[in-house]
Design a protein around this motif. Structure first.
Motif, PDB file in Angstrom:
ATOM      1  N   ASN A 152      -8.547   1.174  15.978  1.00 46.58           N
ATOM      2  CA  ASN A 152      -9.072   2.267  16.225  1.00 46.58           C
ATOM      3  C   ASN A 152      -8.750   3.571  17.175  1.00 46.58           C
ATOM      4  OD1 ASN A 152     -10.684   4.683  16.155  1.00 46.58           O
ATOM      5  ND2 ASN A 152     -12.258   3.659  18.069  1.00 46.58           N
ATOM      6  N   LYS A 153      -8.013   1.916  18.575  1.00 43.43           N
ATOM      7  CA  LYS A 153      -7.371   3.087  19.182  1.00 43.43           C
ATOM      8  C   LYS A 153      -7.088   1.915  20.222  1.00 43.43           C
ATOM      9  CE  LYS A 153     -11.817   4.909  22.142  1.00 43.43           C
ATOM     10  NZ  LYS A 153     -11.904   5.363  22.566  1.00 43.43           N
ATOM     11  N   SER A 154      -6.300   1.752  21.348  1.00 46.71           N
ATOM     12  CA  SER A 154      -5.444   0.837  22.560  1.00 46.71           C
ATOM     13  C   SER A 154      -6.153   1.675  23.515  1.00 46.71           C
ATOM     14  CB  SER A 154      -4.281   0.719  22.295  1.00 46.71           C
ATOM     15  OG  SER A 154      -3.236   1.656  22.869  1.00 46.71           O
ATOM     16  N   ALA A 155      -6.256   0.415  24.353  1.00 45.20           N
ATOM     17  CA  ALA A 155      -6.513   1.342  25.717  1.00 45.20           C
ATOM     18  C   ALA A 155      -5.759   0.326  26.903  1.00 45.20           C
ATOM     19  CB  ALA A 155      -8.029   0.799  26.394  1.00 45.20           C
ATOM     20  N   TYR A 174      -7.669  -3.765  22.542  1.00 40.95           N
ATOM     21  CA  TYR A 174      -7.835  -2.217  21.970  1.00 40.95           C
ATOM     22  C   TYR A 174      -9.404  -2.480  21.181  1.00 40.95           C
ATOM     23  CZ  TYR A 174      -2.930  -3.063  20.724  1.00 40.95           C
ATOM     24  OH  TYR A 174      -1.464  -3.447  20.613  1.00 40.95           O
ATOM     25  N   TYR A 175      -9.181  -1.590  20.898  1.00 42.65           N
ATOM     26  CA  TYR A 175     -10.720  -0.637  19.913  1.00 42.65           C
ATOM     27  C   TYR A 175     -10.649  -1.538  18.207  1.00 42.65           C
ATOM     28  CZ  TYR A 175     -12.724   0.464  24.707  1.00 42.65           C
ATOM     29  OH  TYR A 175     -12.702   0.651  26.242  1.00 42.65           O
ATOM     30  N   ALA A 201      -0.904  -0.107  16.020  1.00 44.80           N
ATOM     31  CA  ALA A 201      -1.230   1.840  16.142  1.00 44.80           C
ATOM     32  C   ALA A 201      -3.071   1.324  15.740  1.00 44.80           C
ATOM     33  CB  ALA A 201       0.115   2.568  14.757  1.00 44.80           C
ATOM     34  N   PRO A 202      -3.321   3.169  15.370  1.00 45.75           N
ATOM     35  CA  PRO A 202      -4.456   3.037  14.427  1.00 45.75           C
ATOM     36  C   PRO A 202      -4.626   3.170  13.538  1.00 45.75           C
ATOM     37  CG  PRO A 202      -3.938   4.973  16.235  1.00 45.75           C
ATOM     38  CD  PRO A 202      -2.575   3.786  16.350  1.00 45.75           C
TER      39      PRO A 202
END
Length: 245
Positions: free
Chosen positions: A80-83, A87-88, A117-118
């Motif tokens: 979904n996204k990265s922090a 990664y989420y 990537a998402p």
């Protein structure tokens, strides 16, 4: 010969012979079961009773519903996204994402970790799952440091299947124990493809031929949705093969 499946309804009595026992391991109750003191185990969901005598575990398997992560299970997730360090990753629709540490890949360092990537797909193992913490997944073995076939899934196509079909596909003998013959049938007819199955109801197919990818994925979904017998699966494969020529 595989044992006949046992199906239960909420509140049904479970024959004690079906409940695993181990001299050293405590009994682990999975989803769909609750303990009623002193010794009774009652189902709270309708589905198939599944036991793992090596792990001294028992649960109720449902084909529908949302996936509940369990440690050790293989899953296919969508980034979904990265922090900063994680990664989420979504394992199913309409559920909160799980965490994938960015260093949980073979030989990963801050410089060599994969940049996902998402929308990217990953084949992973559930490493943490309890009600007090966010679930976590990993793409590397904690004991060997190797990927063991886990990691990003490049190319291919992802298909949604029921949780019951996912379990059948992940049995050691898919055709004999899971009664899913389509993959062996395609392979015997010369089709070349690669697959991965997530316990969370995801099935990934890759091949040099886009038509093969679609045919294999469609065959699994139709077998699942229409509950086809082995003979009907073979007929379906033959029909799909004709469409490829």
């Amino acid at each position: 010969m595989a044992a006949e499946p046992v199906f239960v309804l909420p509140g049904d009595h479970i024959d004690p012979s079906l409940i695993p026992s181990h001299p050293k391991k405590a009994l682990r109750l999975g989803p769909g079961l609750r303990h009623v003191p002193p010794t009774d185990v009652l189902p709270t969901l309708a589905g198939q009773l599944v036991t793992d005598r090596q792990k001294n575990a028992i649960r109720v398997e449902t084909s529908e519903g949302h996936y509940v992560p369990r440690v050790g299970e293989l899953v296919i997730g969508t980034v979904n996204k990265s922090a900063a360090d994680v990664y989420y990753v979504f394992l199913s629709d309409h559920t909160a994402p799980v965490l994938l540490p960015q260093l949980s890949f073979e030989s990963a360092t801050r410089k060599t970790r994969p940049m996902l990537a998402p929308g990217a797909l990953v084949y992973a193992r559930v490493s943490l799952a309890n009600k007090h913490m966010d679930p976590e997944i990993e793409c590397v073995s904690a004991t060997t440091g190797k990927s063991d076939g886990l990691g990003p899934l490049a190319g291919g196509m992802l298909f949604n299947i029921s949780l019951g079909m996912a379990r059948r596909l992940m049995l050691p003998k898919t055709a004999a124990d899971g009664e899913v013959a389509v993959l062996d049938e395609f392979a015997s007819l010369g089709l070349q493809f690669e697959t991965a199955t997530g316990r969370n109801g995801k099935f990934w197919v890759d091949s040099d031929s886009a038509k093969t990818v679609i045919a294999v994925g469609r065959a699994i979904q139709e077998t699942d949705e229409r509950r086809l017998s082995v003979q009907d699966q073979k007929k379906l494969v033959k029909a799909l093969i004709k469409g490829l020529n």
